[in-house]
Design a protein around this motif. Structure first.
Motif, PDB file in Angstrom:
ATOM      1  N   MET A 131       0.844  -1.207   0.000  1.00 53.61           N
ATOM      2  CA  MET A 131       0.000   0.000   0.000  1.00 53.61           C
ATOM      3  C   MET A 131       0.874   1.251   0.000  1.00 53.61           C
ATOM      4  SD  MET A 131      -3.253   0.606  -0.112  1.00 53.61           S
ATOM      5  CE  MET A 131      -4.014   2.228  -0.339  1.00 53.61           C
ATOM      6  N   THR A 132       1.767   1.335   0.977  1.00 57.15           N
ATOM      7  CA  THR A 132       2.647   2.494   1.051  1.00 57.15           C
ATOM      8  C   THR A 132       3.921   2.210   0.278  1.00 57.15           C
ATOM      9  OG1 THR A 132       1.815   2.926   3.256  1.00 57.15           O
ATOM     10  CG2 THR A 132       3.778   4.113   2.606  1.00 57.15           C
ATOM     11  N   PRO A 133       4.152   2.922  -0.818  1.00 58.98           N
ATOM     12  CA  PRO A 133       5.361   2.653  -1.588  1.00 58.98           C
ATOM     13  C   PRO A 133       6.596   3.115  -0.819  1.00 58.98           C
ATOM     14  CG  PRO A 133       4.163   4.515  -2.503  1.00 58.98           C
ATOM     15  CD  PRO A 133       3.361   4.018  -1.333  1.00 58.98           C
ATOM     16  N   ALA A 134       7.707   2.595  -1.211  1.00 57.71           N
ATOM     17  CA  ALA A 134       8.964   3.010  -0.612  1.00 57.71           C
ATOM     18  C   ALA A 134       9.320   4.384  -1.146  1.00 57.71           C
ATOM     19  CB  ALA A 134      10.066   2.004  -0.943  1.00 57.71           C
ATOM     20  N   ALA A 135       8.861   5.412  -0.436  1.00 59.97           N
ATOM     21  CA  ALA A 135       9.133   6.768  -0.883  1.00 59.97           C
ATOM     22  C   ALA A 135      10.619   7.059  -0.695  1.00 59.97           C
ATOM     23  CB  ALA A 135       8.294   7.764  -0.104  1.00 59.97           C
ATOM     24  N   PRO A 136      11.170   7.895  -1.554  1.00 58.35           N
ATOM     25  CA  PRO A 136      12.574   8.256  -1.377  1.00 58.35           C
ATOM     26  C   PRO A 136      12.694   9.048  -0.086  1.00 58.35           C
ATOM     27  CG  PRO A 136      11.533   9.748  -2.916  1.00 58.35           C
ATOM     28  CD  PRO A 136      10.513   8.681  -2.569  1.00 58.35           C
ATOM     29  N   ALA A 137      13.780   8.954   0.567  1.00 50.12           N
ATOM     30  CA  ALA A 137      13.983   9.692   1.809  1.00 50.12           C
ATOM     31  C   ALA A 137      15.258  10.506   1.711  1.00 50.12           C
ATOM     32  CB  ALA A 137      14.072   8.730   2.987  1.00 50.12           C
ATOM     33  N   LEU A 138      15.209  11.695   2.244  1.00 51.87           N
ATOM     34  CA  LEU A 138      16.421  12.479   2.390  1.00 51.87           C
ATOM     35  C   LEU A 138      17.122  11.989   3.644  1.00 51.87           C
ATOM     36  CD1 LEU A 138      15.126  16.086   1.697  1.00 51.87           C
ATOM     37  CD2 LEU A 138      16.576  14.704   0.228  1.00 51.87           C
TER      38      LEU A 138
ATOM     39  N   ARG B  34       1.480  18.781  -1.004  1.00 49.08           N
ATOM     40  CA  ARG B  34       1.905  17.674  -1.887  1.00 49.08           C
ATOM     41  C   ARG B  34       1.344  16.346  -1.384  1.00 49.08           C
ATOM     42  NH1 ARG B  34       7.402  16.674  -0.324  1.00 49.08           N
ATOM     43  NH2 ARG B  34       6.233  15.668   1.354  1.00 49.08           N
ATOM     44  N   ASP B  35       1.504  16.099  -0.069  1.00 50.32           N
ATOM     45  CA  ASP B  35       1.053  14.819   0.462  1.00 50.32           C
ATOM     46  C   ASP B  35      -0.468  14.671   0.359  1.00 50.32           C
ATOM     47  OD1 ASP B  35       3.603  14.016   0.994  1.00 50.32           O
ATOM     48  OD2 ASP B  35       3.566  14.510   3.113  1.00 50.32           O
TER      49      ASP B  35
ATOM     50  N   PHE C 169      13.114  16.321  -4.395  1.00 49.09           N
ATOM     51  CA  PHE C 169      12.533  15.345  -3.471  1.00 49.09           C
ATOM     52  C   PHE C 169      11.027  15.192  -3.697  1.00 49.09           C
ATOM     53  CE2 PHE C 169      10.399  14.662   0.658  1.00 49.09           C
ATOM     54  CZ  PHE C 169      10.807  13.367   0.890  1.00 49.09           C
ATOM     55  N   GLY C 170      10.318  16.330  -3.854  1.00 47.66           N
ATOM     56  CA  GLY C 170       8.863  16.279  -4.056  1.00 47.66           C
ATOM     57  C   GLY C 170       8.496  15.537  -5.329  1.00 47.66           C
ATOM     58  N   THR C 171       9.287  15.778  -6.392  1.00 55.31           N
ATOM     59  CA  THR C 171       9.046  15.081  -7.655  1.00 55.31           C
ATOM     60  C   THR C 171       9.253  13.578  -7.484  1.00 55.31           C
ATOM     61  OG1 THR C 171       9.827  17.033  -8.826  1.00 55.31           O
ATOM     62  CG2 THR C 171       9.729  14.979 -10.080  1.00 55.31           C
ATOM     63  N   MET C 172      10.352  13.211  -6.821  1.00 60.15           N
ATOM     64  CA  MET C 172      10.666  11.792  -6.616  1.00 60.15           C
ATOM     65  C   MET C 172       9.590  11.108  -5.770  1.00 60.15           C
ATOM     66  SD  MET C 172      13.410  11.178  -8.239  1.00 60.15           S
ATOM     67  CE  MET C 172      15.044  11.735  -8.757  1.00 60.15           C
ATOM     68  N   LYS C 173       9.138  11.788  -4.700  1.00 52.96           N
ATOM     69  CA  LYS C 173       8.123  11.178  -3.843  1.00 52.96           C
ATOM     70  C   LYS C 173       6.823  10.964  -4.618  1.00 52.96           C
ATOM     71  CE  LYS C 173       5.728  11.361   0.574  1.00 52.96           C
ATOM     72  NZ  LYS C 173       5.600  11.955   1.919  1.00 52.96           N
ATOM     73  N   ALA C 174       6.427  11.963  -5.417  1.00 48.08           N
ATOM     74  CA  ALA C 174       5.195  11.823  -6.196  1.00 48.08           C
ATOM     75  C   ALA C 174       5.308  10.678  -7.191  1.00 48.08           C
ATOM     76  CB  ALA C 174       4.876  13.138  -6.919  1.00 48.08           C
ATOM     77  N   LEU C 175       6.459  10.573  -7.878  1.00 47.49           N
ATOM     78  CA  LEU C 175       6.658   9.473  -8.833  1.00 47.49           C
ATOM     79  C   LEU C 175       6.562   8.134  -8.108  1.00 47.49           C
ATOM     80  CD1 LEU C 175       9.571  10.954 -10.959  1.00 47.49           C
ATOM     81  CD2 LEU C 175       7.279  10.381 -11.804  1.00 47.49           C
ATOM     82  N   SER C 176       7.141   8.051  -6.908  1.00 51.86           N
ATOM     83  CA  SER C 176       7.132   6.783  -6.177  1.00 51.86           C
ATOM     84  C   SER C 176       5.722   6.407  -5.716  1.00 51.86           C
ATOM     85  CB  SER C 176       8.079   6.853  -4.971  1.00 51.86           C
ATOM     86  OG  SER C 176       7.474   7.559  -3.912  1.00 51.86           O
TER      87      SER C 176
ATOM     88  N   ALA D 134       4.270  14.492 -15.600  1.00 51.01           N
ATOM     89  CA  ALA D 134       3.975  15.928 -15.661  1.00 51.01           C
ATOM     90  C   ALA D 134       3.419  16.403 -14.317  1.00 51.01           C
ATOM     91  CB  ALA D 134       2.978  16.220 -16.792  1.00 51.01           C
ATOM     92  N   ALA D 135       2.488  15.642 -13.746  1.00 53.14           N
ATOM     93  CA  ALA D 135       1.922  16.040 -12.459  1.00 53.14           C
ATOM     94  C   ALA D 135       2.969  15.919 -11.352  1.00 53.14           C
ATOM     95  CB  ALA D 135       0.691  15.197 -12.135  1.00 53.14           C
ATOM     96  N   ALA D 136       3.864  14.923 -11.462  1.00 56.19           N
ATOM     97  CA  ALA D 136       4.900  14.760 -10.433  1.00 56.19           C
ATOM     98  C   ALA D 136       5.845  15.955 -10.402  1.00 56.19           C
ATOM     99  CB  ALA D 136       5.687  13.465 -10.679  1.00 56.19           C
ATOM    100  N   VAL D 137       6.166  16.495 -11.580  1.00 59.15           N
ATOM    101  CA  VAL D 137       7.015  17.688 -11.624  1.00 59.15           C
ATOM    102  C   VAL D 137       6.314  18.853 -10.925  1.00 59.15           C
ATOM    103  CG1 VAL D 137       8.006  19.414 -13.180  1.00 59.15           C
ATOM    104  CG2 VAL D 137       8.312  16.977 -13.654  1.00 59.15           C
TER     105      VAL D 137
END
Lengths: 206, 206, 206
Positions: free
Chosen positions: C1-8, C53-54, C107-114, C120-123
């Motif tokens: 359910m929860t994807p492995a979001a990128p983390a800083l 974003r979230d 980071f926001g783009t990467m999290k949205a893609l994940s 386009a929306a992720a950017v």
């Protein structure tokens, strides 16, 4: 889990979002802003109302997972940027906006009802869908928002949404409900444009 | 999945929302706006803070699936519209708002804690519940928001929410926590109303 | 359910939020507001963009269940309140903000893609992450927002987010994508600070 939400024909849906987005981009252009501002205003005006509706009713935000909506809003900003402003000064855009107002008021109400929202709140969701994008646009632009102007704008959205809710409560055929509600909302907004109709303002502290 | 969120007694809950909604509708009336504006302001002020809290903590937005809250906000707008403005110029409304501020600060904190939010963020959720509706009302009205005024308003909400969070962390009996936190928040806001207390402002760039 | 979001890296993440929060708190201090206002501005500027974003991508709001983020924002407000304003008038803060802008756009783009958002929306989600906190800060402060100023700010965020999205679409190694996108966004924003670069404004209704 996900109810069968009502859908607008895709071409009509994208056209409606593009009309709202164009009013946003033109606000930025008239204020002599940059292209980035115009693109942001196009996006916020195009998808702001539907985004708030979806957040409030707990639906996935409609445009975030759609591959087309965001690019169309950006294309609309390009259109506003590279065409002469006077192209958009006739009443065509205002009438297209009036039609979008009526259609999205009804659509927002129907979508909220299909997600189990009770009628009174669903009607408000219809008004939110049609009007909040423009309200955010005006607040960001530092202009008095459509909420604070006496012209019949939010009122026309409320009429369309209210009739849509009434049609569903009374179990009228969907096509009839859509036709009555869109016609009434568009008619009232159109009359307000044509005859400059205003709601009466309160007398204040007198 | 859905935790047992704390509930206010329904009559008190609706009364509290109505008080906030009334301050929103009266803002519109005093600005000589139309009834549609008054209705929108009533709704936003009545439910804005709780809506943002619910979105942030991941709870269903409390009023969207409730059959009563939206109609009560609209009825409040009718009340503000059709009664003389001077009825509402005494301090009764301000004191009712002070009580609502304290109660909703505590309630918001408790609800966030019951959804698993850690204490510091839960206290902020209490402040959001009590204050954000008024902030949105002021931004839409183009007025300096309660966030930007030195009077003790957000501070009283923070006191009530902070004591509520402390009571839960210290495992005090819930009734005692509620009593202390509401009394302290209401007392501080009341003192601010009565003696015109202000927070000190920063000296700026001196 | 929860994807492995990128983390800083956690320390970098908290530092970035603190830089944004500091710009919010300093806005309140420069406007001679109270500490409560400074704390609210710190919080909104620090977490506003990531919160929107979230909500839009349907992820749990990152800071609400985190025990550290809210206290760090409040500590930042204390720092802004009790240190001389001139400490923060050099360009160090502006350069730190520029770096935060680039990092959070990527980071926001990467999290949205994940989370399955199309490119386009992720950017756009990347731009939202980096910029919306500052926009809300400016609207609440009654100042022209970064959306409405010609300086290259949102543009630098869009460049970083766009390159991040392109890197993922082209399947470049993540470390390379991060490096290129952050460097380009930071470089453009830095050039704008150093040479006072502006986007061209539209000619308006001419």
């Amino acid at each position: 889990m996900t109810p069968a939400a009502p859908a607008l024909p895709p071409a009509l849906d994208i056209l409606g979002i593009a009309v709202f987005a164009l009013t946003g981009a033109l606000t930025a252009v008239r204020m002599r802003q940059t292209f980035v501002t115009a693109a942001f205003f196009a996006l916020i005006t195009g998808v702001g109302g539907g985004s708030l509706r979806d957040l409030l009713i707990g639906a996935p935000v409609f445009w975030v997972r759609d591959a087309l909506v965001a690019p169309v809003c950006l294309a609309t900003a390009l259109l506003a940027w590279f065409t002469p402003v006077r192209w958009w000064q006739g009443q065509l855009l205002e009438w297209a906006d009036a039609l979008g107002l009526a259609v999205y008021s009804v659509f927002g109400t129907m979508k909220a009802l299909s997600w189990g929202v009770p009628p009174a709140a669903a009607v408000l969701m219809g008004v939110v869908t049609a009007c909040i994008g423009g309200v955010i646009r005006d607040v960001l632009a530092g202009q008095p928002s459509i909420l604070m102007r006496p012209e019949l704008y939010v009122t026309a959205a409320a009429l369309a949404a209210g009739l849509a809710g009434a049609g569903v409560v009374l179990a009228l055929p969907p096509a009839l409900t859509w036709a009555i509600a869109v016609a009434a909302g568009f008619g009232l907004r159109g009359a307000a444009i044509h005859w400059s109709l205003h709601l009466p303002a309160h007398g204040g502290e007198e």
